[in-house]
Enzyme design. Structure first.
Site, PDB file in Angstrom:
ATOM      1  N   HIS A 137      32.680 -26.765  22.541  1.00  0.00           N
ATOM      2  CA  HIS A 137      31.842 -26.387  23.653  1.00  0.00           C
ATOM      3  C   HIS A 137      30.578 -26.987  23.460  1.00  0.00           C
ATOM      4  O   HIS A 137      29.897 -27.301  22.100  1.00  0.00           O
ATOM      5  CB  HIS A 137      31.614 -24.822  23.396  1.00  0.00           C
ATOM      6  CG  HIS A 137      31.153 -24.076  24.570  1.00  0.00           C
ATOM      7  ND1 HIS A 137      29.577 -24.275  25.040  1.00  0.00           N
ATOM      8  CD2 HIS A 137      31.734 -23.630  25.827  1.00  0.00           C
ATOM      9  CE1 HIS A 137      29.411 -23.548  26.118  1.00  0.00           C
ATOM     10  NE2 HIS A 137      30.746 -23.171  26.419  1.00  0.00           N
TER      11      HIS A 137
ATOM     12  N   ASP B 262      37.840 -20.149  27.463  1.00  0.00           N
ATOM     13  CA  ASP B 262      39.184 -20.548  28.430  1.00  0.00           C
ATOM     14  C   ASP B 262      40.419 -20.565  27.547  1.00  0.00           C
ATOM     15  O   ASP B 262      41.797 -20.349  28.169  1.00  0.00           O
ATOM     16  CB  ASP B 262      38.840 -22.047  29.008  1.00  0.00           C
ATOM     17  CG  ASP B 262      38.175 -22.040  29.952  1.00  0.00           C
ATOM     18  OD1 ASP B 262      38.247 -21.174  31.004  1.00  0.00           O
ATOM     19  OD2 ASP B 262      37.068 -22.728  29.580  1.00  0.00           O
TER      20      ASP B 262
HETATM   21  N1  COA Z   1      39.655 -31.602  21.757  1.00  0.00           N
HETATM   22  C1  COA Z   1      39.526 -32.731  21.044  1.00  0.00           C
HETATM   23  N2  COA Z   1      38.432 -33.219  20.604  1.00  0.00           N
HETATM   24  C2  COA Z   1      37.178 -32.730  21.168  1.00  0.00           C
HETATM   25  C3  COA Z   1      37.438 -31.560  22.089  1.00  0.00           C
HETATM   26  C4  COA Z   1      38.374 -31.035  22.168  1.00  0.00           C
HETATM   27  N3  COA Z   1      38.659 -30.040  22.999  1.00  0.00           N
HETATM   28  N4  COA Z   1      36.030 -31.219  22.400  1.00  0.00           N
HETATM   29  C5  COA Z   1      35.265 -31.816  21.595  1.00  0.00           C
HETATM   30  N5  COA Z   1      35.772 -32.820  21.166  1.00  0.00           N
HETATM   31  C6  COA Z   1      35.349 -33.946  20.316  1.00  0.00           C
HETATM   32  C7  COA Z   1      35.003 -35.203  21.291  1.00  0.00           C
HETATM   33  O1  COA Z   1      36.175 -36.134  21.384  1.00  0.00           O
HETATM   34  C8  COA Z   1      33.901 -35.688  20.663  1.00  0.00           C
HETATM   35  O2  COA Z   1      34.234 -36.451  19.444  1.00  0.00           O
HETATM   36  P1  COA Z   1      33.878 -38.004  18.952  1.00  0.00           P
HETATM   37  O3  COA Z   1      32.472 -37.756  18.597  1.00  0.00           O
HETATM   38  O4  COA Z   1      34.652 -38.547  17.819  1.00  0.00           O
HETATM   39  O5  COA Z   1      33.878 -38.730  20.440  1.00  0.00           O
HETATM   40  C9  COA Z   1      33.097 -34.563  19.979  1.00  0.00           C
HETATM   41  O6  COA Z   1      34.109 -33.522  19.775  1.00  0.00           O
HETATM   42  C10 COA Z   1      32.196 -34.391  21.015  1.00  0.00           C
HETATM   43  O7  COA Z   1      32.747 -33.822  22.197  1.00  0.00           O
HETATM   44  P2  COA Z   1      31.952 -33.990  23.719  1.00  0.00           P
HETATM   45  O8  COA Z   1      33.181 -34.140  24.534  1.00  0.00           O
HETATM   46  O9  COA Z   1      30.982 -35.173  23.823  1.00  0.00           O
HETATM   47  O10 COA Z   1      31.220 -32.695  23.892  1.00  0.00           O
HETATM   48  P3  COA Z   1      30.421 -32.174  24.894  1.00  0.00           P
HETATM   49  O11 COA Z   1      29.372 -31.028  24.435  1.00  0.00           O
HETATM   50  O12 COA Z   1      29.889 -33.346  25.907  1.00  0.00           O
HETATM   51  O13 COA Z   1      31.605 -31.333  25.952  1.00  0.00           O
HETATM   52  C11 COA Z   1      33.335 -29.733  26.230  1.00  0.00           C
HETATM   53  C12 COA Z   1      31.922 -30.010  25.629  1.00  0.00           C
HETATM   54  C13 COA Z   1      33.412 -28.338  26.421  1.00  0.00           C
HETATM   55  C14 COA Z   1      33.379 -30.501  27.611  1.00  0.00           C
HETATM   56  C15 COA Z   1      34.240 -30.179  25.397  1.00  0.00           C
HETATM   57  O14 COA Z   1      34.307 -29.542  24.052  1.00  0.00           O
HETATM   58  C16 COA Z   1      35.772 -30.451  25.916  1.00  0.00           C
HETATM   59  O15 COA Z   1      36.102 -31.342  26.680  1.00  0.00           O
HETATM   60  N6  COA Z   1      36.697 -29.474  25.739  1.00  0.00           N
HETATM   61  C17 COA Z   1      37.545 -29.319  26.415  1.00  0.00           C
HETATM   62  C18 COA Z   1      37.619 -28.881  27.828  1.00  0.00           C
HETATM   63  C19 COA Z   1      37.350 -27.397  27.780  1.00  0.00           C
HETATM   64  O16 COA Z   1      37.899 -26.624  27.001  1.00  0.00           O
HETATM   65  N7  COA Z   1      36.224 -26.806  28.468  1.00  0.00           N
HETATM   66  C20 COA Z   1      35.872 -25.649  28.657  1.00  0.00           C
HETATM   67  C21 COA Z   1      34.707 -25.397  28.128  1.00  0.00           C
HETATM   68  S1  COA Z   1      34.257 -23.521  28.378  1.00  0.00           S
END
Ligand code: COA
Length: 365
Positions: free
Chosen positions: A256, A307
């Site tokens: 998140h 979720d």
């Molecule tokens: N699975 C695996 N790795 C994850 C992850 C996941 N669900 N969520 C984050 N990470 C990792 C990323 O790959 C990244 O790693 P890196 O720095 O080595 O590249 C790091 O954690 C930071 O993630 P990032 O996507 O940049 O964080 P964000 O703050 O931009 O995004 C979300 C937040 C929620 C979009 C992200 O955690 C995600 O895509 N989760 C899955 C989708 C989801 O469940 N969304 C519902 C949100 S309520």
């Protein structure tokens, strides 16, 4: 000018609707744990819109309005019948809500009173639209909403025509409470950006639905269920997850932007998932979810978000996978419309800048 990717950490608005501080989520100052345990969704919608919990008379009046507004125009039902059968349910909802505005004579009235009225109407009508989309694409006639029952009960009834069990109604009601608002999430921001141009509430909610549809936002609950279906059974789980981790793929339902130590809503949905499994005498989905959590938290330090357990909850309520995000919208429209009212009460157009990274010295000739 230096851009901040994804606007991470940027404070883009003031709001008195919900807050996330040190991992604690509150709506108007009420802890989400307190509301999840004690409030019904209708009370929460009132709280988000009007800043206080309703007394009995106010709640009765709101419920009366929900019943009055829940039917949708016949013209809209006729339009939904023209949608392709293999539709994307969120795309259909986005189109239907946009069209709904055409039939509301108050749509272009931007007075506070009209906007409050539209918020109540949208909240009343979204469940009816989602249920109608679900039935029509299956070649069935939509079921008219019942009068005098809760939004959760009415929605489950309109999906199938059967009386839902008390447990199912309670579980959905609590899920609606948990999803109702979440500070400046992507879809709420989209709604606020849209109405800040002084566009109308239907446009704001249509923008929000478009933003919620994506798998990085509301669409994650469907992606979680897709993953659980792909895994199929407990014995295949470890290899499946390990391969995803080895390929550096994202595991939906984890991580998140704001919560780094766990989403406070997830534990309620986890409990609900376990209870529904026990009641159905089949806890496999719940157990698989728990094992995935152990693996992801153990290896990546990532915690489940709202979720993750929603997926097994909705499946155990007999709801089809592609209705999960529309259900999120049924709840979140309360928050979107509260934020729209707040934005319009003290509006300034939202127009940030971009850090230019293109060429600088091009010449036409
Ligand atoms: N699975 C695996 N790795 C994850 C992850 C996941 N669900 N969520 C984050 N990470 C990792 C990323 O790959 C990244 O790693 P890196 O720095 O080595 O590249 C790091 O954690 C930071 O993630 P990032 O996507 O940049 O964080 P964000 O703050 O931009 O995004 C979300 C937040 C929620 C979009 C992200 O955690 C995600 O895509 N989760 C899955 C989708 C989801 O469940 N969304 C519902 C949100 S309520």
């Amino acid at each position: 000018m230096t851009a901040t990717k994804g606007l991470e950490g940027i404070v883009a608005a003031t709001s008195s609707i919900s807050s996330i501080v040190d991992g604690v989520l509150t709506y108007r100052g009420y802890d989400i744990d307190d509301l999840a345990a004690n409030a019904c969704f209708e009370e929460v919608a009132y709280l988000l819109w009007f800043g206080k919990l309703p007394n009995k008379t106010e709640l009765d009046q709101l419920n009366k309005s929900f019943s009055e507004f829940a039917p949708i125009p016949d013209e809209l039902i006729a339009q939904i019948k023209l949608y392709p059968r293999d539709l994307n349910a969120m795309a259909a909802l986005r189109s239907a809500v946009s069209a709904l505005g055409l039939y509301d004579t108050q749509a272009e009235d931007d007075s506070q009173e009209a906007n409050e009225n539209k918020a109540v109407k949208l909240q009343a009508q979204l469940p009816t639209i989602v249920a109608a989309i679900s039935r029509i694409r299956e070649g069935k006639e939509p079921i008219a909403p019942k009068q005098g029952v809760s939004i959760a009960e009415n929605f489950l009834y309109m999906l199938t025509g059967d009386e839902p069990s008390e447990t199912a109604v309670k579980a959905l009601d609590q899920a609606l409470v948990l999803h109702a608002d979440h500070e400046l999430n992507a879809s709420t921001f989209a709604a606020r950006v849209t109405v800040a141009t002084l566009s109308d509430m239907y446009s704001g909610v249509t923008s929000a639905i478009g933003a919620l549809k994506g798998p990085l936002h509301g669409g994650a609950n469907e992606a979680v269920m897709k993953m659980l279906n792909e895994i199929g059974s407990k014995d295949k789980l470890e290899a499946y997850i390990q391969q995803k981790l080895d390929n550096r793929e994202k595991i939906m339902g984890f991580g998140h932007r704001v919560y780094k130590n766990g989403d406070p809503r997830a534990k309620h949905l986890q409990k609900m998932s376990r209870e529904l499994g026990e009641q159905n005498e089949n806890t496999e989905l719940y157990e698989m979810s728990v094992r995935i959590e152990e693996l992801i938290t153990g290896q990546k330090g990532l915690r489940p978000n709202v979720d993750f357990y929603s997926a097994s909850v909705y499946t155990q309520l007999g709801i089809q996978r592609d209705l999960f995000t529309p259900i999120f919208a049924i709840s979140r429209v309360s928050g979107w419309t509260a934020h729209i009212l707040e934005q319009l009460a003290d509006n300034r157009i939202i127009r940030p800048r971009a850090e230019y990274t293109g060429p600088t010295t091009q010449k036409y000739i």
